[in-house]
Design an enzyme around this catalytic site. Structure first.
Site, PDB file in Angstrom:
ATOM      1  N   CYS A  38       0.646  -1.337   0.195  1.00 10.69           N
ATOM      2  CA  CYS A  38       0.025   0.102   0.044  1.00 10.69           C
ATOM      3  C   CYS A  38       0.917   1.218  -0.126  1.00 10.69           C
ATOM      4  CB  CYS A  38      -0.750   0.006   1.217  1.00 10.69           C
ATOM      5  SG  CYS A  38      -2.016   1.656   1.617  1.00 10.69           S
ATOM      6  N   SER A  40       0.602   3.636   1.792  1.00 13.48           N
ATOM      7  CA  SER A  40       0.898   3.984   3.265  1.00 13.48           C
ATOM      8  C   SER A  40       2.446   3.276   3.727  1.00 13.48           C
ATOM      9  CB  SER A  40      -0.281   3.574   4.225  1.00 13.48           C
ATOM     10  OG  SER A  40      -1.300   4.333   4.013  1.00 13.48           O
ATOM     11  N   HIS A  43       4.929   5.574   2.661  1.00  9.64           N
ATOM     12  CA  HIS A  43       5.377   6.508   3.532  1.00  9.64           C
ATOM     13  C   HIS A  43       6.057   6.036   4.559  1.00  9.64           C
ATOM     14  CE1 HIS A  43       2.181   8.845   1.247  1.00  9.64           C
ATOM     15  NE2 HIS A  43       1.070   8.358   1.821  1.00  9.64           N
ATOM     16  N   HIS A  59       0.146  -4.168   6.109  1.00 11.61           N
ATOM     17  CA  HIS A  59      -0.947  -4.038   6.842  1.00 11.61           C
ATOM     18  C   HIS A  59      -2.326  -4.643   6.380  1.00 11.61           C
ATOM     19  CE1 HIS A  59      -0.647  -0.562   4.643  1.00 11.61           C
ATOM     20  NE2 HIS A  59      -1.834  -0.483   4.791  1.00 11.61           N
ATOM     21  N   CYS A 164      -7.408  -3.017   3.491  1.00 14.89           N
ATOM     22  CA  CYS A 164      -6.987  -1.511   3.498  1.00 14.89           C
ATOM     23  C   CYS A 164      -7.577  -0.880   2.227  1.00 14.89           C
ATOM     24  CB  CYS A 164      -5.521  -1.373   3.535  1.00 14.89           C
ATOM     25  SG  CYS A 164      -5.225   0.499   3.433  1.00 14.89           S
TER      26      CYS A 164
HETATM   27  N1  APR Z   1      -2.670  14.480  -9.525  1.00 18.89           N
HETATM   28  C1  APR Z   1      -3.560  13.400  -9.832  1.00 18.89           C
HETATM   29  N2  APR Z   1      -2.819  12.106  -9.528  1.00 18.89           N
HETATM   30  C2  APR Z   1      -1.605  11.934  -8.892  1.00 18.89           C
HETATM   31  C3  APR Z   1      -0.864  13.213  -8.388  1.00 18.89           C
HETATM   32  C4  APR Z   1      -1.429  14.418  -8.728  1.00 18.89           C
HETATM   33  N3  APR Z   1      -0.709  15.619  -8.667  1.00 18.89           N
HETATM   34  N4  APR Z   1       0.333  12.566  -7.734  1.00 18.89           N
HETATM   35  C5  APR Z   1      -0.092  11.340  -7.936  1.00 18.89           C
HETATM   36  N5  APR Z   1      -1.070  10.778  -8.561  1.00 18.89           N
HETATM   37  C6  APR Z   1      -1.426   9.371  -8.449  1.00 18.89           C
HETATM   38  C7  APR Z   1      -0.553   8.374  -8.914  1.00 18.89           C
HETATM   39  O1  APR Z   1      -0.222   8.579 -10.328  1.00 18.89           O
HETATM   40  C8  APR Z   1      -1.303   7.321  -8.473  1.00 18.89           C
HETATM   41  O2  APR Z   1      -2.101   6.693  -9.592  1.00 18.89           O
HETATM   42  O3  APR Z   1      -2.130   9.064  -7.279  1.00 18.89           O
HETATM   43  C9  APR Z   1      -2.297   7.912  -7.168  1.00 18.89           C
HETATM   44  C10 APR Z   1      -1.759   7.230  -6.035  1.00 18.89           C
HETATM   45  O4  APR Z   1      -1.931   5.877  -5.860  1.00 18.89           O
HETATM   46  P1  APR Z   1      -0.988   4.839  -5.231  1.00 18.89           P
HETATM   47  O5  APR Z   1       0.363   5.039  -5.166  1.00 18.89           O
HETATM   48  O6  APR Z   1      -1.452   3.201  -5.653  1.00 18.89           O
HETATM   49  O7  APR Z   1      -1.372   5.031  -3.606  1.00 18.89           O
HETATM   50  P2  APR Z   1      -2.677   4.564  -2.819  1.00 18.89           P
HETATM   51  O8  APR Z   1      -2.226   3.116  -2.279  1.00 18.89           O
HETATM   52  O9  APR Z   1      -3.962   4.210  -3.513  1.00 18.89           O
HETATM   53  O10 APR Z   1      -2.797   5.438  -1.724  1.00 18.89           O
HETATM   54  C11 APR Z   1      -3.131   6.822  -2.045  1.00 18.89           C
HETATM   55  O11 APR Z   1      -4.227   7.162   0.281  1.00 18.89           O
HETATM   56  O12 APR Z   1      -4.303   5.771   2.087  1.00 18.89           O
HETATM   57  C12 APR Z   1      -3.607   6.934   1.550  1.00 18.89           C
HETATM   58  O13 APR Z   1      -1.232   6.589   2.322  1.00 18.89           O
HETATM   59  C13 APR Z   1      -2.126   6.664   1.159  1.00 18.89           C
HETATM   60  O14 APR Z   1      -1.445   8.757   0.758  1.00 18.89           O
HETATM   61  C14 APR Z   1      -1.895   7.636   0.006  1.00 18.89           C
HETATM   62  C15 APR Z   1      -3.212   7.577  -0.691  1.00 18.89           C
HETATM   63 ZN    ZN Z   2      -3.070   0.775   3.617  1.00 21.68          ZN
END
Ligand code: APR
Ligand code: ZN
Length: 361
Positions: A38, A40, A43, A59, A164
């Site tokens: 994930c 997170s 992070h 998680h 999650c």
């Molecule tokens: N504008 C639009 N989309 C964006 C931007 C932006 N400026 N920057 C990043 N993205 C997109 C990425 O291309 C990606 O598709 O955001 C998406 C993030 O997806 P993941 O990396 O798969 O993250 P995910 O596990 O979905 O979590 C997203 O939610 O729970 C929280 O901690 C987690 O902050 C994180 C968020």
């Molecule tokens: Zn998660």
């Protein structure tokens, strides 16, 4: 047992042997079958959230209960379960009103400092399990309140993401935003969590679901999972695009990236009197700047923690949505890997190559 550990000063995980303790009261040992990667976890890995090390990441896991401690009543040895961070003590006011994410006694499901640690290196040094779980390991020792029984027919790599990505995305739609049939929705960020916001909005009967991502490769899957309109934020102004598509803006604008700039965009996209939701997670010291005129126009900005629901109630329901073909889990799992490939999996996630990568044990 083998586990993927984040050590002090390290940028990659190291797979090493550690031990878990025997289960105490209300604790269970789960043999892990699969664990999703994930953002997170990323992070933790990239230092956006600074947390104790060494730590076993992960998680979002699924497995089989192997041993139970005294007083465990909600699951039994042999049950298939998924793990969820959204667990509370069960006894405080927020837990009683169905919001374990706001639990006042979150330490009730942890072992306290000074107690024997749940996890330790072979020479006896404590290792922290991420979120009290630490699912990137052959076994976890967790409180039973974080283990949710599921039916036997859900494949492990699909079950894992229930804990999650699905709980967070669907919960944001059903519990926090309470999207109604015919509502309009915008989703900024189409990763593992955002794709489940899109699926939730489709299941809720949203009339228009605008999927926005800065990586255009993320958009086709968003369309297959229910988005009615796709906006490449690297190419078009997403606020203009939403206004063109919906006129007034949307009823619900979800930020699922974790950046102040995209939160500001979500507030712009929300129609007057409607709302934006912050699902993305940012560093503990992040400050936001939001135009105050939004509030004069009756807009609200809502925080969302892990979808705001109750996993023991919601996860069995989400399994039924999957069984009926309404919730697509298979399309969410782009890649499965071994524990030894975990760093490649996180690199793929950071590079935007996968919706979810899932480690199979
Ligand atoms: N504008 C639009 N989309 C964006 C931007 C932006 N400026 N920057 C990043 N993205 C997109 C990425 O291309 C990606 O598709 O955001 C998406 C993030 O997806 P993941 O990396 O798969 O993250 P995910 O596990 O979905 O979590 C997203 O939610 O729970 C929280 O901690 C987690 O902050 C994180 C968020
Ligand atoms: Zn998660």
């Amino acid at each position: 047992m083998r586990a993927a550990i984040l050590h002090e000063g390290a940028e990659d995980l190291v797979v090493d042997e550690i031990e878990h303790d025997t289960p105490g009261p209300h604790e269970v040992v789960i043999r892990i079958e699969a664990c999703g990667l994930c953002h997170s976890d990323l992070h933790w890995l990239d230092g956006t959230l600074v947390r104790p090390r060494p730590q076993v990441l992960g998680h979002e896991a699924a497995g089989v209960v192997e041993a139970v401690g005294a007083g465990v009543a909600s699951v039994s040895v042999g049950d298939r379960v998924v793990t969820c961070l959204l667990a509370g003590c069960g006894g405080c006011a927020p837990c009683h009103r169905g919001e374990p994410g706001q639990c006042r006694n979150p330490e009730a499901i942890r072992r306290l400092t000074g107690d024997r640690p749940r996890l330790a290196t072979l020479d006896g040094h404590a290792v922290t399990p991420m979120g009290g779980i630490g699912g990137l390991a052959e076994r976890v020792l967790i409180d039973e309140r974080g283990a949710i029984a599921i039916p036997d027919d859900v494949p492990a790599e699909l079950a894992a993401i229930l804990g999650c990505a699905v709980v967070t995305g669907l919960g944001a739609v059903f519990h926090v935003a309470q999207v109604k049939p015919g509502d309009t929705v915008a989703v900024i960020g189409c990763g593992g969590v955002g794709l489940n916001v899109i699926q939730g909005a489709r299941i809720a009967g949203a009339a228009r679901i605008v999927a926005i991502d800065a990586n255009p490769q993320k958009l086709p899957l968003a369309g297959r999972l229910g988005a009615t309109d796709l906006v490449d934020a690297s190419d078009a102004d997403p606020v203009e695009a939403v206004r063109e598509l919906t006129g007034a803006g949307v009823d619900h604008a979800f930020e699922v990236v974790g950046r102040p700039a995209t939160i500001a965009l979500a507030m712009e996209m929300a129609a007057a009197g409607r709302a934006a939701y912050v699902v993305g997670v940012m560093s503990d010291d992040t400050q936001l700047t939001v135009a105050a005129t939004h509030f004069r126009r009756g807009k609200s900005l809502h925080g969302v923690f892990m979808g705001g629901g109750q996993p023991k109630v919601d996860i069995p329901r989400y399994v039924e949505l999957w069984r009926r073909g309404l919730l697509d889990l298979a399309s969410m799992v782009s890649r499965t890997l071994t524990l030894d490939e975990v760093n490649d999996g996180f690199r793929a996630l950071a590079a935007g190559e996968v919706a979810r990568a899932v480690v199979r044990f």
